[in-house]
Write an enzyme that holds these catalytic residues in place. Structure first.
Site, PDB file in Angstrom:
ATOM      1  N   GLU A   1       9.604  17.231  13.361  1.00 29.81           N
ATOM      2  CA  GLU A   1       9.741  16.852  12.361  1.00 29.81           C
ATOM      3  C   GLU A   1       9.323  18.471  11.531  1.00 29.81           C
ATOM      4  O   GLU A   1       7.919  17.795  11.328  1.00 29.81           O
ATOM      5  CB  GLU A   1       9.611  15.559  12.450  1.00 29.81           C
ATOM      6  CG  GLU A   1      10.752  14.855  10.957  1.00 29.81           C
ATOM      7  CD  GLU A   1      10.042  13.758  10.789  1.00 29.81           C
ATOM      8  OE1 GLU A   1       8.655  12.722  10.754  1.00 29.81           O
ATOM      9  OE2 GLU A   1      11.024  13.280  10.577  1.00 29.81           O
TER      10      GLU A   1
ATOM     11  N   LYS B   1       0.792  -1.142  -0.178  1.00 27.03           N
ATOM     12  CA  LYS B   1      -0.006   0.163  -0.143  1.00 27.03           C
ATOM     13  C   LYS B   1       1.274   1.198   0.287  1.00 27.03           C
ATOM     14  O   LYS B   1       1.033   1.228   1.232  1.00 27.03           O
ATOM     15  CB  LYS B   1      -0.939  -0.145   0.896  1.00 27.03           C
ATOM     16  CG  LYS B   1      -2.088   0.658   1.103  1.00 27.03           C
ATOM     17  CD  LYS B   1      -2.008   2.408   0.592  1.00 27.03           C
ATOM     18  CE  LYS B   1      -1.921   3.131   2.108  1.00 27.03           C
ATOM     19  NZ  LYS B   1      -1.305   4.190   1.553  1.00 27.03           N
TER      20      LYS B   1
ATOM     21  N   CYS C   1      14.095  10.678   5.822  1.00 25.88           N
ATOM     22  CA  CYS C   1      13.905  10.238   7.477  1.00 25.88           C
ATOM     23  C   CYS C   1      15.303  10.711   7.956  1.00 25.88           C
ATOM     24  O   CYS C   1      15.476  10.713   8.464  1.00 25.88           O
ATOM     25  CB  CYS C   1      12.899   9.104   7.188  1.00 25.88           C
ATOM     26  SG  CYS C   1      13.959   7.928   6.855  1.00 25.88           S
TER      27      CYS C   1
ATOM     28  N   SER D   1       5.313   8.217   9.071  1.00 27.32           N
ATOM     29  CA  SER D   1       5.750   9.463  10.233  1.00 27.32           C
ATOM     30  C   SER D   1       5.283   9.022  11.692  1.00 27.32           C
ATOM     31  O   SER D   1       4.622   8.261  12.109  1.00 27.32           O
ATOM     32  CB  SER D   1       3.682  10.703   9.911  1.00 27.32           C
ATOM     33  OG  SER D   1       3.032  10.346  10.430  1.00 27.32           O
TER      34      SER D   1
HETATM   35  P1  NAD Z   1       3.036   9.135   6.799  1.00 30.06           P
HETATM   36  O1  NAD Z   1       2.691   9.003   8.610  1.00 30.06           O
HETATM   37  O2  NAD Z   1       1.564  10.499   6.726  1.00 30.06           O
HETATM   38  O3  NAD Z   1       1.963   8.340   5.660  1.00 30.06           O
HETATM   39  C1  NAD Z   1       3.122   7.163   5.480  1.00 30.06           C
HETATM   40  C2  NAD Z   1       1.457   5.811   5.606  1.00 30.06           C
HETATM   41  O4  NAD Z   1       0.382   6.202   6.082  1.00 30.06           O
HETATM   42  C3  NAD Z   1       0.849   6.543   4.293  1.00 30.06           C
HETATM   43  O5  NAD Z   1       0.702   5.230   3.374  1.00 30.06           O
HETATM   44  C4  NAD Z   1      -0.387   7.207   4.421  1.00 30.06           C
HETATM   45  O6  NAD Z   1      -1.036   6.388   3.429  1.00 30.06           O
HETATM   46  C5  NAD Z   1      -0.750   6.319   5.446  1.00 30.06           C
HETATM   47  N1  NAD Z   1      -1.219   7.202   6.523  1.00 30.06           N
HETATM   48  C6  NAD Z   1      -1.266   8.952   6.302  1.00 30.06           C
HETATM   49  N2  NAD Z   1      -1.613   8.969   7.404  1.00 30.06           N
HETATM   50  C7  NAD Z   1      -2.518   8.026   8.080  1.00 30.06           C
HETATM   51  C8  NAD Z   1      -3.665   7.181   9.101  1.00 30.06           C
HETATM   52  N3  NAD Z   1      -4.117   8.259   9.437  1.00 30.06           N
HETATM   53  N4  NAD Z   1      -4.026   6.548   9.571  1.00 30.06           N
HETATM   54  C9  NAD Z   1      -3.527   5.507   8.701  1.00 30.06           C
HETATM   55  N5  NAD Z   1      -2.499   5.477   7.273  1.00 30.06           N
HETATM   56  C10 NAD Z   1      -1.903   6.789   7.914  1.00 30.06           C
HETATM   57  O7  NAD Z   1       4.174  10.158   6.349  1.00 30.06           O
HETATM   58  P2  NAD Z   1       4.583  10.207   4.955  1.00 30.06           P
HETATM   59  O8  NAD Z   1       4.425  12.317   5.814  1.00 30.06           O
HETATM   60  O9  NAD Z   1       3.787   9.685   3.879  1.00 30.06           O
HETATM   61  O10 NAD Z   1       5.813  10.614   4.677  1.00 30.06           O
HETATM   62  C11 NAD Z   1       6.723  11.460   5.704  1.00 30.06           C
HETATM   63  C12 NAD Z   1       6.480  11.170   7.380  1.00 30.06           C
HETATM   64  O11 NAD Z   1       7.625   9.560   6.790  1.00 30.06           O
HETATM   65  C13 NAD Z   1       8.202  11.127   8.001  1.00 30.06           C
HETATM   66  O12 NAD Z   1       7.361  11.614   9.277  1.00 30.06           O
HETATM   67  C14 NAD Z   1       8.856  11.215   7.785  1.00 30.06           C
HETATM   68  O13 NAD Z   1      10.428  11.112   9.018  1.00 30.06           O
HETATM   69  C15 NAD Z   1       8.552   9.186   8.044  1.00 30.06           C
HETATM   70  N6  NAD Z   1       9.775   7.919   7.291  1.00 30.06           N
HETATM   71  C16 NAD Z   1      10.211   7.289   8.435  1.00 30.06           C
HETATM   72  C17 NAD Z   1      11.124   6.671   7.844  1.00 30.06           C
HETATM   73  C18 NAD Z   1      12.094   5.043   8.820  1.00 30.06           C
HETATM   74  O14 NAD Z   1      12.757   4.537   8.064  1.00 30.06           O
HETATM   75  N7  NAD Z   1      12.159   5.688   9.788  1.00 30.06           N
HETATM   76  C19 NAD Z   1      11.596   6.431   6.154  1.00 30.06           C
HETATM   77  C20 NAD Z   1      11.100   7.496   5.204  1.00 30.06           C
HETATM   78  C21 NAD Z   1       9.608   8.538   6.198  1.00 30.06           C
END
Ligand code: NAD
Length: 511
Positions: free
Chosen positions: A396, A188, A296, A241
C-alpha cells in the site's frame, strides 16, 4: 460559546498553536511532558504543537468518562436524540471551519475536506434515529402467560483511534453511534492533524452533551498502548494501517476488549473491454489522485482486460497530465500535497522502485511542475505493465501513484483481485450486467462498486473490508455500529397470580 480552535485562522498562524486534550467538557490544562509537531503540508511550516498523552493522562480521561457514563447511560433516548440533532446542526453550520482545519493540517483541497465532513455528518443523521434503532424485539406468550424480549445496553467507556487521512469523517464513523447508544467516548485522533477533533469536541459541548461523554486525548503509540491496556475501556474501534490494526486487535482482545480494527488497502478497478473508457478514465483519475491518493478507498491498481488496455492508459494519462496540483486553499487546486515530508519521500521512493523493477513509467510525478513552496509535493504518477510481483503493486503506497496491470480475461482479472491480501474496496467498469453481477458475487472484497470508483457505503449500511483490511467481526456504522456498541440482554418474564406455582425440577419447557 467561543470556539477557540475554530476561530484560529490556520492558514495565517504566525506562531505554532498548542493543540491539547479535551477532557470532561473542557480543554485540559494539565502540564505536558511531550509534544509533537503539526505541519501545514502546503508550506512545510510547523503550525502547531500537539500534546502527547502519557499513560497517566489516559487513566485520567478514563476516570472522567467512567463517571460520566453513569448519568449518560440513564439519559432517555429522546434526550440523547435531541442532543444529536443539536450537534448535527452545529457541525453543519461549522462545516467550513472544520474543513479549513483539515486542509490546513492534512493538505487536501477544501472541496474534498468539505465532502469528508458531509459524509461524517451522514452518520450523525443516522444516529439521530437512535430511539428507533435501539428497539428490541418482543414476543408475547412464548409460553403460557410468559413474554420474551430483548434489550440493548451500552458497554461503558469506549475508545476510537483514528488515522490522519480523514481527521473528521473517520472519528464520525464511530462516536455518533457510540454516544447515541449510551456509551461515553474517548477519541485518540492522529497526531498529524489533531485540530478537527478538538473543534468537534467544542461543538458537542455547545450542543449540550454532558461533560465527560465525549473526550479527546491527543497522542501517539504511548496513548494507544495505554488505551489498549486500560481495564476501564470496554471496546476499541481502530482505523489505520494494517500492521497497526493487527497489533491493536491482538493487544485489545488480549486485554479483554471488544475490538474492530480496520486496516489498509490495495483497491483494484477492473475495466472490461466493453466499458465506456472515457467515463472509466474520468472516474479513475479522481479515485487514484483525489486527496493525493491518501484514501483507504483510493484506486491504486487498475486491471485492464484485453483490448481495454492501451486506450485506457492513454485516456488516464491525458487527464492526469491536466491535473492541477496546488495548495488546498486555492480554488483551482485539484490535488494538494502529501501529509508529511517523510511520507512524501516514501511515496517518491516507490516511484524509483517501480522504474527499477521494469514497470513502464507513463507519467512521472517527481518531474511535474509543482508549487514553489517548501511543501510536501509530488505530482500524479502512472505506471503501465506492472507485474504482481513488483513492490508498487504489493505494498500500500498511500500516495498519488496508479499502477495498471494487464489481464487477458475476466477470470484472470478476478483472480488477481482475489489473491491480493487486502480486501477493502474494488470496482468494475463494464456495460455487461452479467459480468458485473458475477464480479459482485465472486470477489472477496468488502465493498464493491459497479461503475462507481469509490464505493463508500452510506451511513445506514456498514463500512468495512475483508481479509487484511479488517480484524474483528463488525464493520463500522450502520447496523454493525449499533451492534458493536451495545450488548444484548434477553429477558423472559412472567407475572403469575399470587399463590403456589407448583414445583418442577425438570428443564423449563414451553407450555
Ligand atoms: P497509522 O496506522 O500510522 O495510524 C493510525 C493510528 O494509529 C493513529 O492514531 C496513530 O497515532 C496510531 N499509531 C501509529 N503507529 C502506531 C503504533 N506503532 N502503535 C500503536 N498505535 C500507532 O495510519 P495512518 O498513516 O494515520 O493512516 C493511513 C492508513 O490508514 C492507511 O493504511 C489507510 O489505508 C488506513 N485507513 C484505513 C481505512 C479503512 O476504513 N480501512 C480508513 C482510513 C485509513
Amino acid at each position: 460559546m467561543a470556539l477557540e480552535i475554530g476561530q484560529a485562522d490556520q492558514t495565517t498562524r504566525v506562531a505554532p498553536v498548542r493543540i491539547g486534550h479535551w477532557i470532561g467538557g473542557a480543554p485540559d490544562s494539565a502540564p505536558v511532558e511531550r509534544h509533537g509537531d503539526v505541519y501545514n503540508p502546503a508550506t512545510g511550516v510547523v503550525t502547531g504543537h500537539v500534546d502527547l498523552a502519557t499513560a497517566s493522562d489516559v487513566d485520567r480521561v478514563v476516570r472522567v468518562a467512567a463517571e460520566a457514563f453513569r448519568g449518560w447511560a440513564e439519559t432517555s433516548l429522546v434526550r440523547r436524540a435531541r442532543i444529536l440533532f443539536a450537534f448535527r446542526d452545529l457541525v453543519d453550520r461549522h462545516l467550513g471551519d472544520i474543513a479549513a482545519l483539515i486542509t490546513a493540517e492534512h493538505g487536501k483541497v477544501l472541496a474534498d475536506a468539505r465532502g469528508e465532513v458531509a459524509r461524517g455528518l451522514e452518520v450523525v443523521d443516522f444516529a439521530c434515529g437512535i430511539p428507533h434503532l435501539l428497539k428490541g424485539g418482543f414476543s408475547e406468550n412464548v409460553s403460557t402467560a410468559v413474554d420474551a424480549y430483548s434489550i440493548q445496553q451500552p458497554l461503558g467507556v469506549v475508545a476510537g483511534i483514528t488515522p490522519f487521512n480523514f481527521p473528521a469523517m473517520v472519528p464520525m464513523w464511530m462516536f455518533p453511534v457510540a454516544i447515541a447508544c449510551g456509551n461515553t467516548f474517548i477519541l485518540k485522533p492522529s497526531e498529524k492533524d489533531p485540530s478537527a477533533s478538538r473543534l468537534l469536541a467544542e461543538l458537542w459541548a455547545e450542543a449540550g452533551l454532558p461533560s465527560g461523554v465525549f473526550n479527546v486525548v491527543q497522542g501517539d503509540k504511548v496513548a494507544v498502548d495505554a488505551i489498549l491496556q486500560h481495564p476501564g475501556i470496554a471496546a476499541v474501534s481502530f482505523v489505520g494501517s494494517t500492521p497497526v490494526a493487527r497489533y491493536v486487535y491482538e493487544q485489545g482482545t488480549q486485554h479483554g476488549k471488544r475490538v474492530q480494527a480496520l486496516g489498509g488497502a490495495k483497491n483494484h478497478a477492473v475495466v472490461l473491454p466493453d466499458a465506456d473508457l472515457d467515463a472509466a478514465a474520468d472516474a479513475l483519475v479522481g479515485a487514484a489522485f483525489g486527496s493525493a491518493g491518501e484514501r483507504c478507498m483510493a484506486i491504486s491498481a487498475v486491471v485492464a482486460v484485453g483490448a481495454a488496455g492501451d486506450a485506457l492508459v492513454e485516456r488516464i494519462a491525458e487527464r492526469a497530465r491536466e491535473l492541477v496540483v496546488g495548495p488546498g486553499t486555492e480554488d483551482a487546486s485539484e490535488m494538494g500535497p502529501l501529509v508529511t515530508r517523510a511520507h512524501r519521500d516514501r511515496v517518491a521512493s516507490y516511484v524509483d522502485a517501480g522504474v527499477s523493477s521494469g514497470a513502464k513509467l507513463v507519467l512521472d510525478g517527481r518531474a511535474t511542475a509543482l508549487p514553489a513552496t517548501d511543501g510536501f509535493w509530488l505530482g500524479p504518477t502512472l505506471f503501465d505493465r506492472v507485474g504482481p510481483e513488483m513492490s508498487i503493486y504489493r505494498d500500500e503506497i498511500f500516495g498519488p501513484v496508479l499502477s495498471v496491470l494487464r489481464a487477458d480475461t475476466f477470470e484472470e482479472a478476478l483472480d488477481l483481485v482475489n489473491h491480493n491480501p487486502y480486501g477493502n474496496g474494488t470496482a468494475i467498469f463494464t456495460t455487461d450486467g452479467r459480468a458485473a453481477r458475477r464480479f459482485q458475487h465472486e470477489v472477496t472484497v468488502g465493498m464493491v462498486g459497479i461503475n462507481i470508483p469509490i464505493p463508500v457505503p452510506m451511513a445506514f449500511y456498514s463500512f468495512g473490508g475483508w481479509k487484511d483490511s479488517l480484524f474483528g467481526d463488525s464493520h463500522v456504522h450502520g447496523v454493525h455500529g449499533i451492534h458493536f456498541y451495545t450488548r444484548t440482554k434477553a429477558v423472559t418474564s412472567s407475572w403469575p397470580a399470587p399463590g403456589p406455582g407448583g414445583r418442577d425440577y425438570g428443564f423449563p419447557v414451553n407450555k
